[in-house]
Design an enzyme around this catalytic site. Sequence first.
Site, PDB file in Angstrom:
ATOM      1  N   LYS A   1     -26.757   3.476  20.122  1.00 18.06           N
ATOM      2  CA  LYS A   1     -26.648   4.929  20.115  1.00 18.06           C
ATOM      3  C   LYS A   1     -25.181   5.243  20.399  1.00 18.06           C
ATOM      4  O   LYS A   1     -24.708   5.142  21.530  1.00 18.06           O
ATOM      5  CB  LYS A   1     -27.549   5.554  21.179  1.00 18.06           C
ATOM      6  CG  LYS A   1     -27.566   7.069  21.085  1.00 18.06           C
ATOM      7  CD  LYS A   1     -28.640   7.667  21.969  1.00 18.06           C
ATOM      8  CE  LYS A   1     -28.778   9.158  21.759  1.00 18.06           C
ATOM      9  NZ  LYS A   1     -27.556   9.914  21.987  1.00 18.06           N
TER      10      LYS A   1
ATOM     11  N   TYR B   1       0.847  -1.192   0.000  1.00 15.79           N
ATOM     12  CA  TYR B   1       0.000   0.000   0.000  1.00 15.79           C
ATOM     13  C   TYR B   1       0.888   1.250   0.000  1.00 15.79           C
ATOM     14  O   TYR B   1       0.673   2.174  -0.789  1.00 15.79           O
ATOM     15  CB  TYR B   1      -0.923   0.005   1.230  1.00 15.79           C
ATOM     16  CG  TYR B   1      -1.845   1.200   1.262  1.00 15.79           C
ATOM     17  CD1 TYR B   1      -3.067   1.172   0.594  1.00 15.79           C
ATOM     18  CD2 TYR B   1      -1.475   2.377   1.929  1.00 15.79           C
ATOM     19  CE1 TYR B   1      -3.900   2.271   0.590  1.00 15.79           C
ATOM     20  CE2 TYR B   1      -2.310   3.489   1.925  1.00 15.79           C
ATOM     21  CZ  TYR B   1      -3.518   3.428   1.257  1.00 15.79           C
ATOM     22  OH  TYR B   1      -4.334   4.519   1.245  1.00 15.79           O
TER      23      TYR B   1
ATOM     24  N   LYS C   1     -32.088   5.192  26.447  1.00 11.46           N
ATOM     25  CA  LYS C   1     -30.786   5.316  27.121  1.00 11.46           C
ATOM     26  C   LYS C   1     -30.499   4.155  28.065  1.00 11.46           C
ATOM     27  O   LYS C   1     -31.408   3.555  28.619  1.00 11.46           O
ATOM     28  CB  LYS C   1     -30.771   6.613  27.939  1.00 11.46           C
ATOM     29  CG  LYS C   1     -30.864   7.851  27.088  1.00 11.46           C
ATOM     30  CD  LYS C   1     -29.511   8.304  26.644  1.00 11.46           C
ATOM     31  CE  LYS C   1     -29.394   9.791  26.894  1.00 11.46           C
ATOM     32  NZ  LYS C   1     -28.054  10.270  26.769  1.00 11.46           N
TER      33      LYS C   1
END
Length: 697
Positions: free
Chosen positions: A129, A44, A331
């Site tokens: 979340k 790379y 939550k």
Amino acid sequence: MQDLFSSTAPAPDLAYVEALKRSLHDHAHRYYVLDAPTIPDSEYDRLFKELQALEAQHSELITPDSPTQRVGGRPLDLFVSVRHAVPMLSIKTETDTEASGAQNFDTRARRELGLDDSAPPIEYVAEPKFDGLAMSLRYEHGVLVQAATRGDGEMGEDVTQNIRTIGQIPLRLPDSVPPVLEVRGEVYMRRDDFERLNEKQRERGLKTFVNTRNAAAGAVRQLDPSIAAQRPLSFFAYGLGEVTPVEAGGPEFGSHFEMLQTLKSWGFPVSDLVQIARGATELVAYYQFIGGQREGLGFDIDGVVYKVNSLALQRRMGFVTREPRWAVAHKFPAQEQLTTVLGIDVQVGRTGKLTPVAKLAPVFVGGVTVTNATLHNEDEARRKDVRIGDTVIVRRAGDVIPEVVGVVLPAEGADHAERGALFTMPRICPVCGSVAVREEGEVDYRCTGGLFCSAQRKQAILHFAQRRAVEVEGLGDKLVDQLVDCNVIKTLPDLYRLGLTSLAGLDRMADKSAQNIVQALEKSKQTTLPRFLFGLGIRHVGEATAKALARYFGNLDSIMDAPEEQLLLVNDVGPTVAQSLRTFFDQPHNREVVAQLRACGVTWAEGPPAPVLATPFSGQTFVITGTLPTLGRDEAKDLIEAAGGKVAGSVSKKTTYVVAGAEAGSKLAKALELGVTVLDEQGLKELLDGGVGLAAQ
Ligand code: IVH
């Protein structure tokens, strides 16, 4: 061939340069997003340098989407405000951390869609979340042209330079994407990257970051992109902003899930934890499942998000002010809270170690009420700059002890003189007044009072009486406090001289309890050599070392008299332990304590010495976490120790294996973070059976 008449090199083959760029984009995607590179890093780098060289000779080849353009911009004076073509909404938060939190949302959604009880369950997409910051990435004709923060939802800030440095974010998309495409998602910092970054900050004497979100936000809002490039960030896509409309040839998605799969196919990271969930039952199951995984994930989350999957239904439900009716954030209980430092106490441990402890205004965090949090040592307390009266962030994650992660600094301009003084460790023991010293190269101060210090005496008694030592049932810290404070017990053997009368005479001590203690003391006299040796509380002699010593020497007198060279022959005993044993048994008063305990009737079976050669697990450290399917924790521990291994309580770089069972928490996470090999019970058994193929570390 070199053009002899011109100073510039011949124009390179544009198709070749284009192919080179595509190839580099493709390999970066495999490396950063799929985590599955197909070429070595060196290859790379070679391709990358080739492109750099071509661009250096022909600046017209440098396009904003070139893989060489991730870092390079100049520092900015300020961020430019940008208006979001489609506002960035927020989501309603459900703070009820019970199953009812998910049920409430489903009930609301069904009502809004006019579904009665007989209608089938609603299909949702459930997602983690992510605890980072929202970002909108704008691509025009497949090229990243702008990255903007959420701001107030209408106007954000242009942070393109910094966002380009994130390897996971594609600079160029496949040709099939719509001409205008805004992808929205969360920029965050992985926990391992966070730990490494903080390690570097510490090495350079700079302030550490309090949590991954603050570190990520700091990196995104860095005006100098070369600094941002050194703060490793990651990204998860979870939505769209402006997109070329269907009428103008844009894509048509039927569902949120389908859209996410498409984003994934275009090269964006989409979390594998995103799932379809039908009805409230599956939402609750998802909430619990992710809650169980939380500690072990490589990144922080603060809850889960439920979204109605069908985009047609989403449109039917619409919005209330700035929040869609079709989504909710459910939550988890907070792992961090703000509170005030009421004082900083110094506690004295069994070995005399002085530990500063922050006394806090009580806060509910990580499922318990916290009033104390360790500050570890003087350096740490000063580095964190924790002072009395400060507002601090307290964190308690999983089974880890509560910690002050940092101070929320007073508002700028606030008078610093108003803050308390910087913490300094007292140079005398706060309990007994003996001198406290900090040895060269050590981080801890120690009280030199030994058993003269009542704090050390209390701890020494509690240590001797604990379950894993001689075990005196019912002898807890309240009772020991009383016994030591009233001077009833001055040395360990005094324990066995306690009579019913002296016990029953203590405050709040019923006759029955006094009797129970006397019985428990009697019972504790029958013990084993390893328990007794461990119970003496010799520095650096833990349970495993005590067991190894007992096995090797067979009897206590040989251990007490063994020269250092002989002690060193024992598995697990290095110079520090050998020296500590010698120091302890060279003190006449310690030998006297042993003699008196024996005189009081404390006994154990002594066997023949069994000097053992290195056993299969010798030199290896195991940590057991979670519930194993068949073995009890102590059983597993015994098996490991019998094979010469050591069992430790916390995971570090020195851990050889972590044996993880159900509901393994932060220790498993730490193992994964540090790349420590993780075994399940079966793996442990195989290792024990085979005794070969041990870790090559
Ligand atoms: S969807 C219209 N999905 O939570 C819905 N937000 O107020 C737009 N967040 O700051 C957001 N994980 O950055 C969505 N899987 C997820 C998310 C997520 C984290 C953040 C988001 C925003 C807040 C929502």
